[in-house]
Write an enzyme that holds these catalytic residues in place. Sequence first.
Site, mmCIF file in Angstrom:
data_model
loop_
_atom_site.group_PDB
_atom_site.id
_atom_site.type_symbol
_atom_site.label_atom_id
_atom_site.label_comp_id
_atom_site.label_asym_id
_atom_site.label_seq_id
_atom_site.Cartn_x
_atom_site.Cartn_y
_atom_site.Cartn_z
ATOM 1 N NE ARG A 164 -7.591 -8.606 0.337
ATOM 2 C CZ ARG A 164 -7.035 -7.784 -0.675
ATOM 3 N NH1 ARG A 164 -6.387 -6.668 -0.396
ATOM 4 N NH2 ARG A 164 -7.739 -7.840 -1.856
ATOM 5 C CE LYS A 190 -4.484 -1.895 0.949
ATOM 6 N NZ LYS A 190 -5.187 -2.143 2.128
HETATM 7 N N1 HH2 Z 1 -7.421 -3.900 0.562
HETATM 8 C C1 HH2 Z 1 -7.768 -3.878 -0.617
HETATM 9 C C2 HH2 Z 1 -9.020 -4.679 -1.067
HETATM 10 N N2 HH2 Z 1 -9.540 -5.403 -0.065
HETATM 11 N N3 HH2 Z 1 -9.854 -6.263 1.904
HETATM 12 C C3 HH2 Z 1 -9.497 -6.332 3.383
HETATM 13 N N4 HH2 Z 1 -10.158 -7.080 4.073
HETATM 14 N N5 HH2 Z 1 -8.463 -5.716 3.821
HETATM 15 C C4 HH2 Z 1 -7.724 -4.841 2.968
HETATM 16 O O1 HH2 Z 1 -6.607 -4.174 3.499
HETATM 17 C C5 HH2 Z 1 -7.967 -4.863 1.415
HETATM 18 C C6 HH2 Z 1 -9.293 -5.500 1.110
HETATM 19 C C7 HH2 Z 1 -6.956 -3.055 -1.520
HETATM 20 O O2 HH2 Z 1 -5.993 -3.557 -2.236
HETATM 21 P P1 HH2 Z 1 -5.735 -4.465 -3.397
HETATM 22 O O3 HH2 Z 1 -6.914 -5.700 -3.518
HETATM 23 O O4 HH2 Z 1 -4.462 -4.991 -3.740
HETATM 24 O O5 HH2 Z 1 -6.069 -3.405 -4.695
HETATM 25 P P2 HH2 Z 1 -7.379 -2.943 -5.386
HETATM 26 O O6 HH2 Z 1 -8.310 -2.576 -4.299
HETATM 27 O O7 HH2 Z 1 -7.098 -1.814 -6.278
HETATM 28 O O8 HH2 Z 1 -7.959 -4.116 -6.264
#
Ligand code: HH2
Length: 283
Positions: free
Chosen positions: A263, A229
């Site tokens: 995660r 992040k």
């Molecule tokens: N962060 C993201 C998405 N889902 N779910 C939980 N429970 N906790 C988190 O911190 C979280 C999440 C964002 O990260 P990412 O999936 O890598 O990116 P994007 O939202 O751009 O797909």
Amino acid sequence: MNCGPTGQREDRAGNLISGPGPILMGILNVTPDSFSDGGEFFDPDGAVDRAATLLDEGAQILDIGGESTRPGSDPVSPEEELRRVLPVVHGILATRPEAIVSIDTYRASTAEAALDAGALIVNDVTALSDPGMVSLVAERGSPVVLMHMRGEPKSMQRDPRYEDVAREVREFLAYRAEHAVCAGAKEDNVILDPGLGFGKTLEHNLALLNRLDSLVELGFPVLVGASRKSFLGKISGGGPKDRLFGTVAANLLAYERGATLFRVHDVRANKEALEVAAAIRGA
Ligand code: HH2
């Protein structure tokens, strides 16, 4: 009684989330625009291959999402979200029937279809904002991640403010957990997540990590999503894929403060680091 492969998977999912951890949840974004891996696994076959790699690296849970929630992102339609994730859930379970799949969605309709396809966990970044979600997870007995977000992805990073971020996030999640349990979700199935990067400045994210023990004190398993992040980049520089060492540092400190689920995009490195930390803790 739980019989057969599905029942065994459900038991394993339940044991995993209530155990001491560390549990690695591998991220699989079936999106063209996720902040660090957008477009890399958009094709269903590529996504299923990626899932196999995450499992081989030691992910105990696969978290599949069809809509980016990065700052500034727009929602996709429910139909498009389903079109992205369902073939991937089917494809993974056809090739790796033992996999424990989590569906990253705030829509009850998407969650229901994914659970029907064999997913076992719901990861809701809005902590049950869709009224249909709480009855769904209660009826199905599904473990559910309740995440804190201030605002919505489109605008959440525009000057977020808190008086005391750790206290406010804890109060919000305690209230959402109570809502889930009062609506029939099993207390053992609730997982809390402070929502790093979701309507938070660098200082907010650091305070949440530093005071994670106050969230852990609520008695539910705690999941953290620090992986790659931007707050990590604000400290050490570099783009999303340069943030692995920072991710590992954040996860180790979160583990020390009581988080049990992590995660991550990069399973192997995080898993090795957390295994060493667990061995030290158990010595
Ligand atoms: N962060 C993201 C998405 N889902 N779910 C939980 N429970 N906790 C988190 O911190 C979280 C999440 C964002 O990260 P990412 O999936 O890598 O990116 P994007 O939202 O751009 O797909």
